[in-house]
Design a protein around this motif. Structure first.
Motif, mmCIF file in Angstrom:
data_model
loop_
_atom_site.group_PDB
_atom_site.id
_atom_site.type_symbol
_atom_site.label_atom_id
_atom_site.label_comp_id
_atom_site.label_asym_id
_atom_site.label_seq_id
_atom_site.Cartn_x
_atom_site.Cartn_y
_atom_site.Cartn_z
ATOM 1 N N ASP A 118 31.534 43.698 29.778
ATOM 2 C CA ASP A 118 32.992 43.778 29.900
ATOM 3 C C ASP A 118 33.610 44.389 28.652
ATOM 4 O O ASP A 118 34.581 45.148 28.729
ATOM 5 N N THR A 119 33.075 44.056 27.491
ATOM 6 C CA THR A 119 33.593 44.643 26.251
ATOM 7 C C THR A 119 33.362 46.146 26.227
ATOM 8 O O THR A 119 34.230 46.913 25.791
ATOM 9 N N MET A 120 32.196 46.583 26.704
ATOM 10 C CA MET A 120 31.933 48.017 26.793
ATOM 11 C C MET A 120 32.926 48.699 27.734
ATOM 12 O O MET A 120 33.446 49.784 27.447
ATOM 13 N N ILE A 121 33.199 48.080 28.873
ATOM 14 C CA ILE A 121 34.170 48.657 29.822
ATOM 15 C C ILE A 121 35.551 48.718 29.197
ATOM 16 O O ILE A 121 36.294 49.701 29.351
ATOM 17 N N ASP A 122 35.928 47.666 28.461
ATOM 18 C CA ASP A 122 37.242 47.648 27.823
ATOM 19 C C ASP A 122 37.398 48.790 26.824
ATOM 20 O O ASP A 122 38.502 49.362 26.688
ATOM 21 N N THR B 124 42.920 53.215 22.797
ATOM 22 C CA THR B 124 41.862 52.431 23.443
ATOM 23 C C THR B 124 41.930 50.974 23.024
ATOM 24 O O THR B 124 41.733 50.060 23.846
ATOM 25 N N ARG B 125 42.205 50.724 21.756
ATOM 26 C CA ARG B 125 42.303 49.328 21.295
ATOM 27 C C ARG B 125 43.467 48.607 21.963
ATOM 28 O O ARG B 125 43.342 47.448 22.352
ATOM 29 N N ILE B 126 44.613 49.287 22.060
ATOM 30 C CA ILE B 126 45.769 48.649 22.701
ATOM 31 C C ILE B 126 45.486 48.369 24.170
ATOM 32 O O ILE B 126 45.800 47.288 24.696
ATOM 33 N N THR B 127 44.868 49.337 24.847
ATOM 34 C CA THR B 127 44.540 49.140 26.260
ATOM 35 C C THR B 127 43.546 48.001 26.433
ATOM 36 O O THR B 127 43.675 47.174 27.354
ATOM 37 N N ALA B 128 42.547 47.924 25.558
ATOM 38 C CA ALA B 128 41.556 46.859 25.661
ATOM 39 C C ALA B 128 42.165 45.489 25.435
ATOM 40 O O ALA B 128 41.678 44.486 25.974
ATOM 41 N N THR B 129 43.251 45.426 24.666
ATOM 42 C CA THR B 129 43.889 44.140 24.379
ATOM 43 C C THR B 129 44.894 43.740 25.451
ATOM 44 O O THR B 129 44.867 42.598 25.938
ATOM 45 N N LEU B 130 45.782 44.672 25.840
ATOM 46 C CA LEU B 130 46.869 44.344 26.763
ATOM 47 C C LEU B 130 46.480 44.532 28.225
ATOM 48 O O LEU B 130 46.846 43.718 29.080
ATOM 49 N N PHE B 131 45.769 45.603 28.520
ATOM 50 C CA PHE B 131 45.394 45.891 29.901
ATOM 51 C C PHE B 131 43.879 46.126 29.973
ATOM 52 O O PHE B 131 43.435 47.275 30.133
ATOM 53 N N PRO C 244 40.461 47.062 30.948
ATOM 54 C CA PRO C 244 39.939 47.728 32.144
ATOM 55 C C PRO C 244 38.936 46.887 32.918
ATOM 56 O O PRO C 244 38.813 47.027 34.140
ATOM 57 N N SER C 245 38.210 45.993 32.228
ATOM 58 C CA SER C 245 37.247 45.147 32.937
ATOM 59 C C SER C 245 37.943 44.222 33.928
ATOM 60 O O SER C 245 37.458 44.021 35.050
ATOM 61 N N ARG D 200 37.704 44.504 38.032
ATOM 62 C CA ARG D 200 37.291 43.363 38.852
ATOM 63 C C ARG D 200 38.328 43.064 39.929
ATOM 64 O O ARG D 200 37.982 42.719 41.055
ATOM 65 N N TRP D 201 39.604 43.210 39.614
ATOM 66 C CA TRP D 201 40.651 42.994 40.615
ATOM 67 C C TRP D 201 40.586 44.055 41.710
ATOM 68 O O TRP D 201 40.748 43.746 42.895
ATOM 69 N N ARG D 202 40.352 45.299 41.330
ATOM 70 C CA ARG D 202 40.267 46.355 42.348
ATOM 71 C C ARG D 202 39.093 46.117 43.278
ATOM 72 O O ARG D 202 39.205 46.290 44.502
ATOM 73 N N LEU D 203 37.968 45.730 42.717
ATOM 74 C CA LEU D 203 36.812 45.445 43.562
ATOM 75 C C LEU D 203 37.075 44.256 44.477
ATOM 76 O O LEU D 203 36.664 44.255 45.645
ATOM 77 N N ALA D 204 37.760 43.249 43.969
ATOM 78 C CA ALA D 204 38.079 42.083 44.803
ATOM 79 C C ALA D 204 39.027 42.478 45.939
ATOM 80 O O ALA D 204 38.876 42.010 47.073
ATOM 81 N N MET D 205 40.009 43.338 45.633
ATOM 82 C CA MET D 205 40.924 43.785 46.679
ATOM 83 C C MET D 205 40.182 44.599 47.734
ATOM 84 O O MET D 205 40.426 44.437 48.938
ATOM 85 N N ALA D 206 39.286 45.490 47.300
ATOM 86 C CA ALA D 206 38.529 46.287 48.261
ATOM 87 C C ALA D 206 37.645 45.398 49.129
ATOM 88 O O ALA D 206 37.540 45.588 50.347
ATOM 89 N N GLU D 207 37.029 44.390 48.500
ATOM 90 C CA GLU D 207 36.180 43.481 49.261
ATOM 91 C C GLU D 207 37.000 42.656 50.247
ATOM 92 O O GLU D 207 36.604 42.461 51.401
ATOM 93 N N GLY D 208 38.152 42.177 49.784
ATOM 94 C CA GLY D 208 39.013 41.432 50.691
ATOM 95 C C GLY D 208 39.519 42.290 51.831
ATOM 96 O O GLY D 208 39.620 41.836 52.977
ATOM 97 N N SER D 209 39.846 43.540 51.532
ATOM 98 C CA SER D 209 40.289 44.447 52.582
ATOM 99 C C SER D 209 39.192 44.686 53.600
ATOM 100 O O SER D 209 39.434 44.696 54.810
#
Length: 817
Positions: free
Chosen positions: A689-693, A766-773, A775-776, A780-789
């Motif tokens: 997850d840290t690598m993805i962030d 990249t640091r700001i994105t990793a802290t506030l938003f 990507p990991s 995970r939310w996008r995959l959960a939405m796709a799976e739920g769909s």
């Protein structure tokens, strides 16, 4: 029906749905019937041309010819039989000219004028042809949204304040329908479909990816519709409407206003309850004691109160009537005034004086309604406007007004301006007040004098609830309110007495400053106008003068609360009593005393309604910030849980090489081995997850050791972070493949070092994105939405299959056997 023909019918239906915003412009549905006929005939011509396999140019020509024949049939000149002639085109040119004149003369909603209907049918028919060609011939349905958007731009250009939202939703639904239909047609023409796992599916089985795309499209349109409603603005917005206060007379019913109408009562209430005092008008006039500036009237009465209708009239450039020639008496004086409007007053109705005879420097687009006596525009606003005008002021004596005869019962003015909803309490009160009065003026004075302190009336911005009574009965019972209630109540009672009446809106004279008068939002005001035969509309202000900044009284309607008689001046000046706001030497007394509860002109702000606008804005911003911080909070909680899993609960950790303190070169299998594997997996998941962030690619086919080595190389990690990454890779590798996993507590420290190393080599963005938003978390939310769909689609397919087994047609077939 083939795909192209079916798509042409959908294009025609989508065009009609896109025309929904036009409903807010016309007063009736006549335009819609004509457009349905025209678009239906165009779609039929296109269908026939494609059935006969006409070339593209012939299909377009057939639709244009059908549109021309439809216009000739709906708007004939009288010199043709369906086939257009030169006289027909001349008639069409006249309709164009008439439409241009009507747009300058009428306000929305407009009546069914032939010129406006012709332009509407021609425009929507042309859009239908363009949408059909772009969708069916060019196969570019997305571009068809441009001509559909042109329809929506019409009410946007006409309305000054805001455009209704529901028609936009209907039009957007038609556009989405068009896109979906085109997509289905493309799939049918392509052949068989396959899912992501290679399984072929039926043509009607929903695709998870397509379903997700449709949901995203619907969410996007919903956000585009709802977000502008939630944003608070000066003149609109859901939050602004929620925070408006006041339930007095006239706040509902016909006065709510739609589209480009100004809700006069809400506008007045908003200005009076505004927290700050803001200058909105600077007036310069050669009249010594001016009366009230006026910009609108409310003359439609329901059981909820008075409502305003859209003004209708001709251009101001055509001239304005002079009232001096048609009155039975009165002393008329001519004056000149100049007005400078600030940017804080933005409305489509122009502040002027009654009996204005000439206006200059307005520019184009302004019209005059002789019935309402207002200047309005459907294209411009008063923001930053500077103009001048000439007007006449009439001063009537009581003896002159007593000569006014009652209007005949069949007089249009009496019919229109004396209708009232049934209210037994008000009828009984009025009957008692006018008993024994023989003239219209004496009846009006009896009603006017009733609103005095002696009868228990008091001024307050905080109104009492109506309860089970009507709004008018509630105010007359509670006897507490402000100008809105006083003006509407007096007008209602005058109508009950058979005297035509309405409510006027504008501003009091404000405070004098040199040769000018400064008018602020606190000077917003409403008063009553009654029609006396031979004299026209005469103003009566029943609101207590001592409570209104810049209040003025006339000779025929003196202050009933004044202890001294009103001063008689040729201009209708205010009473000079002790409580008068225009007493000599104190012209701006009320404006200076707005915040002084002991001043004679102070507003009752202590008991007034509390404005929660700032609170709602702060709460909305706090909610928005909280929602934006949800991904970061979720990432922090996951990291904390994983760190807790890797906390030291066993003996000292062995290094990656297996070296350690004496006696611990080999890891002894203990009951903690299972927990050690879980700790290693948790630490490895956190590392991925840290690598993805930090935007480091993750390849699930790599071994942990290769991933750790690539991380050290790609992220250019230094000694400590590199060693920590190697340790984490070794721990995961041994947890997966070795009989004895690595145990210990250095995994948490290693994760921290790797994260610091990645942050050191990453960019600021990249640091700001990793802290506030992170990507990991978002992934995970996008995959959960796709799976739920996908699960929802699969459940729907199973439900359809289940319902198909119990089809009634099978029962009918079995019965037939």
């Amino acid at each position: 029906m083939t795909g192209r023909r079916r798509l042409g019918m959908v294009a025609a239906a989508a065009t009609l749905l896109a025309a929904a915003p036009i409903t807010s412009i016309f007063d009736t549905w006549n335009w819609l019937v004509r457009c349905i006929l025209a678009v239906g005939l165009i779609a039929g011509a296109a269908l026939l041309a494609r059935t006969l396999r006409f070339p593209t140019w012939a299909q377009a020509l057939s639709m244009i010819v059908v549109l021309l024949l439809s216009l000739t049939w709906m708007f004939p000149s009288g010199h043709e039989i369906l086939i257009p002639t030169p006289a027909t085109f001349g008639h069409f040119a006249d309709l164009f000219t008439q439409a241009g004149q009507d747009t300058r003369s009428y306000g929305v909603p407009v009546p069914d004028r032939d010129g406006l209907l012709f332009v509407t049918v021609l425009g929507i028919g042309s859009v239908a042809i363009a949408v059909d060609l772009l969708t069916v011939v060019a196969r570019r349905p997305a571009l068809a949204g441009l001509p559909m958007l042109a329809i929506y731009s019409v009410p946007v250009a006409v309305y000054v304040d805001s455009v209704p939202v529901l028609p936009f939703i209907i039009g957007a639904t038609g556009f989405l329908w068009l896109l979906v239909s085109d997509n289905i047609d493309r799939v049918r023409r392509f052949g068989r479909r396959f899912t992501g796992d290679g399984r072929d599916v039926d043509v009607w089985e929903p695709s998870p990816l397509a379903a997700a795309g449709r949901r995203l499209g619907v969410v996007g349109v919903a956000a585009a519709v709802l977000l502008p409603l939630l944003v608070p603005t000066v003149t609109g917005g859901l939050l602004s409407q929620i925070t408006q206060s006041g339930n007095g007379i006239g706040t509902g019913g016909a006065g709510t206003g739609t589209g480009g109408r100004i809700n006069l009562f809400a506008s007045l209430n908003g200005r009076l309850t505004q927290g700050d005092t803001v200058q909105i008008i600077k007036l310069t006039t050669n009249e010594r004691e001016p009366y009230y500036l006026r910009f609108g009237v409310a003359d439609q009465l329901t059981n909820q109160g008075f409502g305003n209708r859209s003004p209708v009239g001709n251009s101001v450039n055509r001239g304005m009537p002079d009232p001096r020639g048609g009155t039975a008496g009165g002393d008329f004086q001519s004056y000149h005034a100049q007005i400078e409007v600030s940017d804080d007053l933005q409305q489509s109705m122009l502040p002027i004086y009654s009996n204005t005879v000439r206006a200059a420097d307005l520019g184009g687009g302004w019209s005059y309604d002789p019935n309402q006596q207002v200047i309005f525009s459907n294209r411009q606003t008063t923001k930053g406007k500077k103009y001048n005008f000439d007007y006449v002021r009439a001063n009537y004596s009581e003896a002159e007004l007593r000569r006014a005869e009652p209007l005949n019962k069949d007089n249009p003015l009496r019919t229109q301006y004396t209708n009232t909803p049934p209210d037994a309490e008000v009828d009984t009160l009025v009957a008692g007040l006018v008993k024994g009065k023989t003239t219209e003026y004496d009846k009006m004075r009896a009603l006017y004098d009733y609103f005095s302190k002696d009868n228990g009336f008091s001024y307050s911005l905080s109104t009492e609830p109506a309860g089970s009574s009507s709004q008018i009965a509630a105010f007359l019972k509670n006897k507490v309110g402000y100008c809105q209630q006083y003006a509407a109540a007096l007008a209602w009672m005058a109508r009950v007495a058979g005297i035509p009446a309405r409510v006027a809106f504008g501003f009091t004279k404000g405070a004098q400053q040199g040769n000018s008068w400064i008018i602020t939002n606190r000077n917003a005001h409403a008063w009553t106008e009654v029609y006396l035969q031979g004299f026209g509309w005469i103003p009566f202000d029943a609101t207590p003068a001592s409570s209104v900044a810049g209040s003025t009284r006339s000779d025929w309607a003196p202050d009933p609360d004044s202890t001294t008689p009103a001063a008689t001046t040729p201009t209708g000046a205010a009473a000079s009593g002790a409580d008068s706001s225009v007493a000599p030497g104190n012209p701006d007394r009320l404006d200076r005393g707005l915040n002084d509860p002991t001043g004679a002109g102070a507003f009752d702000t202590g008991s007034g309604p509390t404005s929660y606008t700032a609170l709602w804005i702060v709460a909305g911003l706090a909610l928005l910030i909280a929602l934006l911080l949800v991904p970061a909070l979720r990432r922090k909680l996951v990291r904390r849980r994983r760190h807790a899993a890797t906390a030291p609960k066993a003996p000292k950790v062995l290094s990656a090489s297996g070296t350690g303190p004496p006696g611990q070169h080999d890891i002894v299998v203990t009951p903690e081995a299972v927990r050690a594997r879980e700790d290693a997996h948790a630490a490895w998941d956190e590392l991925l997850d840290t690598m993805i962030d930090f935007r480091i690619p993750v390849d699930p086919t790599e071994t942990p050791r290769v991933t750790a080595q690539r991380l050290v190389t790609d992220a250019v990690l230094l000694e400590e972070p590199a060693a920590a990454a190697t340790l984490l890779g070794t721990a995961e590798e041994r947890a997966r493949y070795a009989r004895k996993p690595l145990q210990g507590g250095e995994l948490t420290v290693a994760l921290g070092r790797v994260r610091k190393g990645l942050a050191r080599s990453a960019t600021r963005r990249t640091r700001i994105t990793a802290t506030l938003f992170p990507p990991s978390v978002l992934l995970r939310w996008r995959l959960a939405m796709a799976e739920g769909s996908a699960r929802s689609v699969a459940a729907g397919a199973r439900l359809r299959d289940s319902l198909a087994r119990f089809s009634p047609r099978r029962l009918i077939a079995n019965r037939g056997r």
